[in-house]
Design a protein around this motif. Structure first.
Motif, PDB file in Angstrom:
ATOM      1  N   GLY A   1       0.817  -1.218   0.000  1.00 33.80           N
ATOM      2  CA  GLY A   1       0.000   0.000   0.000  1.00 33.80           C
ATOM      3  C   GLY A   1       0.848   1.264   0.000  1.00 33.80           C
ATOM      4  O   GLY A   1       0.357   2.348   0.321  1.00 33.80           O
TER       5      GLY A   1
ATOM      6  N   GLY B   1       2.054   3.025  -2.544  1.00 35.54           N
ATOM      7  CA  GLY B   1       1.535   4.006  -3.492  1.00 35.54           C
ATOM      8  C   GLY B   1       0.223   4.612  -3.008  1.00 35.54           C
ATOM      9  O   GLY B   1       0.023   5.828  -3.071  1.00 35.54           O
ATOM     10  N   THR B   2      -0.667   3.766  -2.496  1.00 33.21           N
ATOM     11  CA  THR B   2      -1.975   4.215  -2.017  1.00 33.21           C
ATOM     12  C   THR B   2      -1.811   5.247  -0.903  1.00 33.21           C
ATOM     13  O   THR B   2      -2.419   6.318  -0.916  1.00 33.21           O
TER      14      THR B   2
ATOM     15  N   THR C   1       9.100   5.640  -8.022  1.00 34.73           N
ATOM     16  CA  THR C   1       9.871   5.145  -9.174  1.00 34.73           C
ATOM     17  C   THR C   1       9.006   4.208 -10.018  1.00 34.73           C
ATOM     18  O   THR C   1       9.131   4.186 -11.241  1.00 34.73           O
TER      19      THR C   1
ATOM     20  N   ARG D   1       6.435   3.355 -15.155  1.00 35.39           N
ATOM     21  CA  ARG D   1       5.225   3.050 -15.951  1.00 35.39           C
ATOM     22  C   ARG D   1       4.924   4.170 -16.942  1.00 35.39           C
ATOM     23  O   ARG D   1       4.431   3.919 -18.033  1.00 35.39           O
TER      24      ARG D   1
ATOM     25  N   GLU E   1      11.180  -8.363 -11.827  1.00 37.18           N
ATOM     26  CA  GLU E   1      12.570  -8.076 -11.427  1.00 37.18           C
ATOM     27  C   GLU E   1      12.732  -6.577 -11.221  1.00 37.18           C
ATOM     28  O   GLU E   1      11.828  -5.795 -11.492  1.00 37.18           O
ATOM     29  N   LEU E   2      13.936  -6.166 -10.801  1.00 41.67           N
ATOM     30  CA  LEU E   2      14.203  -4.741 -10.616  1.00 41.67           C
ATOM     31  C   LEU E   2      14.869  -4.165 -11.859  1.00 41.67           C
ATOM     32  O   LEU E   2      15.771  -4.784 -12.436  1.00 41.67           O
TER      33      LEU E   2
ATOM     34  N   VAL F   1      17.268   3.965 -12.817  1.00 39.53           N
ATOM     35  CA  VAL F   1      16.392   4.459 -11.757  1.00 39.53           C
ATOM     36  C   VAL F   1      17.030   5.658 -11.054  1.00 39.53           C
ATOM     37  O   VAL F   1      16.377   6.667 -10.775  1.00 39.53           O
TER      38      VAL F   1
ATOM     39  N   ARG G   1      -2.871  -5.172 -12.414  1.00 39.34           N
ATOM     40  CA  ARG G   1      -1.967  -4.468 -13.333  1.00 39.34           C
ATOM     41  C   ARG G   1      -1.240  -5.501 -14.204  1.00 39.34           C
ATOM     42  O   ARG G   1      -1.336  -6.702 -13.929  1.00 39.34           O
TER      43      ARG G   1
ATOM     44  N   ASP H   1       1.733  -6.459 -14.307  1.00 41.95           N
ATOM     45  CA  ASP H   1       2.669  -7.306 -13.552  1.00 41.95           C
ATOM     46  C   ASP H   1       2.006  -7.934 -12.328  1.00 41.95           C
ATOM     47  O   ASP H   1       2.681  -8.340 -11.387  1.00 41.95           O
TER      48      ASP H   1
ATOM     49  N   ALA I   1       0.468  -2.757   8.105  1.00 44.90           N
ATOM     50  CA  ALA I   1      -0.208  -2.253   6.899  1.00 44.90           C
ATOM     51  C   ALA I   1      -1.449  -3.072   6.559  1.00 44.90           C
ATOM     52  O   ALA I   1      -1.969  -2.987   5.456  1.00 44.90           O
TER      53      ALA I   1
HETATM   54  P1  B4P Z   1      -0.263  -0.204  -3.836  1.00 45.76           P
HETATM   55  O1  B4P Z   1      -0.419   1.004  -2.972  1.00 45.76           O
HETATM   56  O2  B4P Z   1      -0.322   0.019  -5.318  1.00 45.76           O
HETATM   57  O3  B4P Z   1       1.074  -1.007  -3.493  1.00 45.76           O
HETATM   58  P2  B4P Z   1       2.615  -0.680  -3.690  1.00 45.76           P
HETATM   59  O4  B4P Z   1       3.215  -1.111  -2.387  1.00 45.76           O
HETATM   60  O5  B4P Z   1       2.836   0.753  -4.084  1.00 45.76           O
HETATM   61  O6  B4P Z   1       2.952  -1.602  -4.969  1.00 45.76           O
HETATM   62  P3  B4P Z   1       4.211  -2.102  -5.809  1.00 45.76           P
HETATM   63  O7  B4P Z   1       5.387  -2.363  -4.927  1.00 45.76           O
HETATM   64  O8  B4P Z   1       3.675  -3.255  -6.592  1.00 45.76           O
HETATM   65  O9  B4P Z   1       4.558  -1.008  -6.892  1.00 45.76           O
HETATM   66  P4  B4P Z   1       5.792  -0.234  -7.517  1.00 45.76           P
HETATM   67  O10 B4P Z   1       5.092   0.654  -8.457  1.00 45.76           O
HETATM   68  O11 B4P Z   1       6.666   0.419  -6.476  1.00 45.76           O
HETATM   69  O12 B4P Z   1      -1.382  -1.219  -3.355  1.00 45.76           O
HETATM   70  C1  B4P Z   1      -1.591  -2.467  -4.020  1.00 45.76           C
HETATM   71  C2  B4P Z   1      -3.080  -2.789  -4.095  1.00 45.76           C
HETATM   72  O13 B4P Z   1      -3.647  -2.935  -2.784  1.00 45.76           O
HETATM   73  C3  B4P Z   1      -3.918  -1.690  -4.763  1.00 45.76           C
HETATM   74  O14 B4P Z   1      -4.879  -2.281  -5.574  1.00 45.76           O
HETATM   75  C4  B4P Z   1      -4.571  -0.938  -3.592  1.00 45.76           C
HETATM   76  O15 B4P Z   1      -5.807  -0.380  -3.940  1.00 45.76           O
HETATM   77  C5  B4P Z   1      -4.751  -2.061  -2.581  1.00 45.76           C
HETATM   78  N1  B4P Z   1      -4.651  -1.581  -1.200  1.00 45.76           N
HETATM   79  C6  B4P Z   1      -3.735  -0.716  -0.709  1.00 45.76           C
HETATM   80  N2  B4P Z   1      -3.939  -0.529   0.624  1.00 45.76           N
HETATM   81  C7  B4P Z   1      -5.024  -1.338   0.971  1.00 45.76           C
HETATM   82  C8  B4P Z   1      -5.717  -1.589   2.197  1.00 45.76           C
HETATM   83  N3  B4P Z   1      -5.366  -1.005   3.365  1.00 45.76           N
HETATM   84  N4  B4P Z   1      -6.739  -2.473   2.162  1.00 45.76           N
HETATM   85  C9  B4P Z   1      -7.103  -3.076   1.016  1.00 45.76           C
HETATM   86  N5  B4P Z   1      -6.499  -2.877  -0.189  1.00 45.76           N
HETATM   87  C10 B4P Z   1      -5.468  -1.995  -0.201  1.00 45.76           C
HETATM   88  O16 B4P Z   1       6.748  -1.284  -8.296  1.00 45.76           O
HETATM   89  C11 B4P Z   1       6.404  -1.951  -9.502  1.00 45.76           C
HETATM   90  C12 B4P Z   1       7.662  -2.440 -10.260  1.00 45.76           C
HETATM   91  O17 B4P Z   1       8.447  -1.299 -10.709  1.00 45.76           O
HETATM   92  C13 B4P Z   1       8.676  -3.275  -9.467  1.00 45.76           C
HETATM   93  O18 B4P Z   1       8.327  -4.649  -9.420  1.00 45.76           O
HETATM   94  C14 B4P Z   1       9.991  -3.012 -10.285  1.00 45.76           C
HETATM   95  O19 B4P Z   1      10.063  -3.821 -11.447  1.00 45.76           O
HETATM   96  C15 B4P Z   1       9.859  -1.586 -10.730  1.00 45.76           C
HETATM   97  N6  B4P Z   1      10.537  -0.640  -9.810  1.00 45.76           N
HETATM   98  C16 B4P Z   1       9.915   0.307  -9.031  1.00 45.76           C
HETATM   99  N7  B4P Z   1      10.826   0.997  -8.324  1.00 45.76           N
HETATM  100  C17 B4P Z   1      12.052   0.478  -8.637  1.00 45.76           C
HETATM  101  C18 B4P Z   1      13.385   0.756  -8.200  1.00 45.76           C
HETATM  102  N8  B4P Z   1      13.659   1.717  -7.281  1.00 45.76           N
HETATM  103  N9  B4P Z   1      14.415   0.021  -8.728  1.00 45.76           N
HETATM  104  C19 B4P Z   1      14.177  -0.926  -9.648  1.00 45.76           C
HETATM  105  N10 B4P Z   1      12.939  -1.262 -10.098  1.00 45.76           N
HETATM  106  C20 B4P Z   1      11.870  -0.562  -9.591  1.00 45.76           C
END
Ligand code: B4P
Length: 182
Positions: free
Chosen positions: A14, A16-17, A33, A38, A59-60, A66, A129, A131, A166
């Motif tokens: 969560g 991003g949320t 990031t 994206r 993967e990263l 980045v 999404r 991924d 969380a």
């Molecule tokens: P989100 O809020 O979207 O979760 P996240 O932790 O931000 O997601 P993630 O780690 O996948 O994303 P990122 O873009 O950083 O919540 C997920 C879901 O849960 C949503 O549908 C939301 O509505 C729901 N939700 C949230 N809170 C809730 C609650 N309390 N109750 C119920 N539902 C809830 O990373 C994506 C990819 O980008 C990585 O795998 C990697 O490939 C790349 N990347 C990003 N940063 C990078 C970096 N620094 N280095 C290298 N690669 C990177």
């Protein structure tokens, strides 16, 4: 109030949320990031095509790409900020330090969002999404444990780590975050 923050936690915790809500209410720059990558993918840039393949395997993306993105956003930033999903490994964390020293803006708190794996998988499957399919999600969790989880000790040693649960509703998690940053 602390206004230079970092969110740490597994995929789907969560970050991003909560980052969108917090940045809106506290007027912080939201630096995700994942969102920036994206946007590159959606724009169909050469870098975006390369990043899409990596992200769709769970993967990263390469550190140098980045870091370049983050550097451009942080330099000349006058208000507070929240780093969401960055750093993702020790190399990124170590590269971030000199950048923050240069702009004289050290991190004030690292917020760790802690949550059970099975709840993460359920949340991500319902998001849907590109991924977010089960084998890729499981791989992202493994990548998190191997590459990102060591940052917990890294920031604990610096006295910056604040952990919150969380699970629960979005409002409940937001309230826990508010309490520890105020
Ligand atoms: P989100 O809020 O979207 O979760 P996240 O932790 O931000 O997601 P993630 O780690 O996948 O994303 P990122 O873009 O950083 O919540 C997920 C879901 O849960 C949503 O549908 C939301 O509505 C729901 N939700 C949230 N809170 C809730 C609650 N309390 N109750 C119920 N539902 C809830 O990373 C994506 C990819 O980008 C990585 O795998 C990697 O490939 C790349 N990347 C990003 N940063 C990078 C970096 N620094 N280095 C290298 N690669 C990177």
């Amino acid at each position: 109030m602390n206004n230079r923050l970092l969110f740490l936690g597994p995929p789907g915790a969560g970050k991003g949320t909560q980052a969108i809500r917090l940045c809106d209410s506290k007027d912080l720059m939201h630096l995700s990031t994942g969102d920036l990558l994206r946007a590159e993918v959606a724009a169909g840039t050469e870098f975006g095509l390369e990043a899409a393949a990596v992200m769709n395997r769970g993967e990263l993306v390469s550190d140098s790409l980045v870091l370049g993105i983050v550097q451009r956003k942080l330099i000349n930033q006058s208000k507070g900020w929240l780093l969401d999903g960055f750093p993702r490994n020790l190399a990124q964390a170590k590269a971030l330090n000199p950048l923050l020293e240069k702009i004289k803006q050290p991190i004030q708190a690292v917020i760790l969002l802690e949550i059970d794996d099975e709840l993460l998988v359920r949340r991500l499957l319902s998001r849907g999404r590109d991924d977010d399919n089960e084998p890729v999600i499981r791989n992202r969790l493994e990548v998190y444990k191997e590459k990102t989880a060591p940052l917990v000790n890294h920031y604990q040693d610096k006295g910056l780590l604040r952990a919150i649960k969380a699970d629960g509703t979005i409002d409940e998690v937001a309230e826990r975050i508010e309490q520890i940053i105020s």
